[in-house]
Motif scaffolding. Sequence first.
Motif, PDB file in Angstrom:
ATOM      1  N   ASP A  21     -22.814 -60.176  10.028  1.00 19.46           N
ATOM      2  CA  ASP A  21     -21.599 -59.959  10.820  1.00 19.46           C
ATOM      3  C   ASP A  21     -20.359 -60.026   9.950  1.00 19.46           C
ATOM      4  N   GLN A  22     -20.356 -60.978   9.001  1.00 17.19           N
ATOM      5  CA  GLN A  22     -19.208 -61.125   8.110  1.00 17.19           C
ATOM      6  C   GLN A  22     -19.045 -59.889   7.225  1.00 17.19           C
ATOM      7  N   ILE A  23     -20.186 -59.377   6.698  1.00 18.48           N
ATOM      8  CA  ILE A  23     -20.131 -58.165   5.864  1.00 18.48           C
ATOM      9  C   ILE A  23     -19.621 -56.984   6.682  1.00 18.48           C
ATOM     10  N   HIS A  24     -20.098 -56.868   7.910  1.00 17.23           N
ATOM     11  CA  HIS A  24     -19.665 -55.774   8.784  1.00 17.23           C
ATOM     12  C   HIS A  24     -18.156 -55.863   9.034  1.00 17.23           C
ATOM     13  N   GLN A  25     -17.667 -57.074   9.297  1.00 17.78           N
ATOM     14  CA  GLN A  25     -16.228 -57.246   9.542  1.00 17.78           C
ATOM     15  C   GLN A  25     -15.413 -56.914   8.294  1.00 17.78           C
ATOM     16  N   LEU A  26     -15.932 -57.345   7.129  1.00 18.42           N
ATOM     17  CA  LEU A  26     -15.216 -57.066   5.882  1.00 18.42           C
ATOM     18  C   LEU A  26     -15.190 -55.562   5.603  1.00 18.42           C
ATOM     19  N   ASN A  27     -16.323 -54.881   5.849  1.00 19.59           N
ATOM     20  CA  ASN A  27     -16.355 -53.431   5.662  1.00 19.59           C
ATOM     21  C   ASN A  27     -15.362 -52.736   6.580  1.00 19.59           C
ATOM     22  N   ALA A  28     -15.301 -53.225   7.829  1.00 16.91           N
ATOM     23  CA  ALA A  28     -14.342 -52.636   8.776  1.00 16.91           C
ATOM     24  C   ALA A  28     -12.909 -52.849   8.295  1.00 16.91           C
ATOM     25  N   ARG A  29     -12.619 -54.033   7.764  1.00 10.30           N
ATOM     26  CA  ARG A  29     -11.267 -54.307   7.243  1.00 10.30           C
ATOM     27  C   ARG A  29     -10.954 -53.416   6.043  1.00 10.30           C
ATOM     28  N   VAL A  30     -11.958 -53.247   5.151  1.00  9.06           N
ATOM     29  CA  VAL A  30     -11.764 -52.379   3.983  1.00  9.06           C
ATOM     30  C   VAL A  30     -11.466 -50.949   4.431  1.00  9.06           C
ATOM     31  N   ASP A  31     -12.224 -50.462   5.439  1.00 13.82           N
ATOM     32  CA  ASP A  31     -11.994 -49.099   5.940  1.00 13.82           C
ATOM     33  C   ASP A  31     -10.594 -48.966   6.523  1.00 13.82           C
ATOM     34  N   ARG A  32     -10.175 -49.979   7.287  1.00 15.69           N
ATOM     35  CA  ARG A  32      -8.829 -49.927   7.885  1.00 15.69           C
ATOM     36  C   ARG A  32      -7.760 -49.918   6.802  1.00 15.69           C
ATOM     37  N   GLN A  33      -7.909 -50.785   5.825  1.00 16.23           N
ATOM     38  CA  GLN A  33      -6.924 -50.856   4.744  1.00 16.23           C
ATOM     39  C   GLN A  33      -6.904 -49.560   3.929  1.00 16.23           C
ATOM     40  N   SER A  34      -8.101 -48.975   3.732  1.00 12.49           N
ATOM     41  CA  SER A  34      -8.177 -47.719   2.992  1.00 12.49           C
ATOM     42  C   SER A  34      -7.444 -46.610   3.728  1.00 12.49           C
ATOM     43  N   ARG A  35      -7.647 -46.537   5.056  1.00 15.03           N
ATOM     44  CA  ARG A  35      -6.951 -45.529   5.846  1.00 15.03           C
ATOM     45  C   ARG A  35      -5.439 -45.743   5.805  1.00 15.03           C
ATOM     46  N   LEU A  36      -5.032 -47.024   5.883  1.00 21.49           N
ATOM     47  CA  LEU A  36      -3.600 -47.326   5.820  1.00 21.49           C
ATOM     48  C   LEU A  36      -3.002 -46.919   4.481  1.00 21.49           C
ATOM     49  N   LEU A  37      -3.747 -47.197   3.393  1.00 21.72           N
ATOM     50  CA  LEU A  37      -3.263 -46.823   2.065  1.00 21.72           C
ATOM     51  C   LEU A  37      -3.152 -45.307   1.926  1.00 21.72           C
TER      52      LEU A  37
END
Length: 380
Positions: A21-37
């Motif tokens: 679950d933690q890895i999934h949440q971190l991946n989701a955060r990375v994807d969000r940050q990547s889209r924002l960047l």
Amino acid sequence: MSEDSDYISPEDAVEEEALQDQIHQLNARVDRQSRLLTQRARSIKTLTQERDRSTEAFENLVEMRKTGRAHIPKLWTPPKKRAKSGAHHIMGMLLHTDQHLDEFIDPEQMNPSGNEPMNAYDVDIARLRYGTLLDKLAYVREAHEPGAVVDGLAILWGGDTFSGEIHELPQSNARHTVAGKEYWQKFILDWLLSVVDVWEHVSMAAVAGNHPRMTPKVQFKGFTDNSLDWALYSTLQWVVEMNPVLKERVHFLSVPRGFEALFQLYDHNILLNHGYAIKSQGGVGGIYPSMFKNSSRQQNKHAQFGNIVDLIAMGHFHQDILAVDQNVWVGGAMKGYDELAAFYSFLPKPASQGFIWTSPERIIVDWQALEVQDRKVEGW
């Protein structure tokens, strides 16, 4: 090992699930940050372009107020590392106009004697003529003035890349012009890459013609809004800007929304338009009286802004003309002699494209028509 070796305790299962679950949440955060960047990068690029345009407009205004002359963009700027002092520099100019891609010219209709067609044209022949043009450009590049430093090639796109959907032409086109644009932009990009390999540096300016429009009559307001010429040029410009390799070796002047482009090559002011505004008044003088009168008007118009036009380049008339005393250069047509020209008994001209060598000292060093029509190769 016992059968219990794959056994996972309830505590380990809970810990494993928590980690997943933690890895999934971190991946989701990375994807969000990547889209924002990515969005921020696009915003920064847009703001940078707006800033550059505003800065250029401000500098133009300041220059206009100081000198009474409008700013003229440079089509080509010399590289940082130049040849030794005293070297003679030259640059090629190709007036690439009136390709009329996807149009079909029936050799049977162009064959009044029954044994020797005047011309033929279709998709395959157009591709062959692009190949012939590339060969001719390579030849003039190698056969240039001995000892001169070649600064590259300027391609002036003069319009009527496609025959469009007006008049009776849709019935003699290989496909709808929109589909043709999608097909030919890939081919032209590959051809451009080959030209860059030969000339090392290529600069381009472009204007729209009258044929690839989507309205029965030419619209003076929003001249390029429905032009497939403009759509093609904009696509090529975008590809050049997005490709780091091409961007280093190709400079594409911003495609104008109007019907003409004024730019500098070395210190020569060149005005590029399609030539559609010129109408023949008949008589033994043919198109020349109207052409020279219109060119004089164009030069006077830009003189009001303090700019002396050294050369007017255009297409539209499907014949190679260089009137040095009038500062007029007209390019030939890739499709060559067609049914309309034959009907009105215009003098047959082979398919060709105009070429000029220019230098810092002289705007015209040498001029020639690069003939791209080869009956034997094209098989008619």
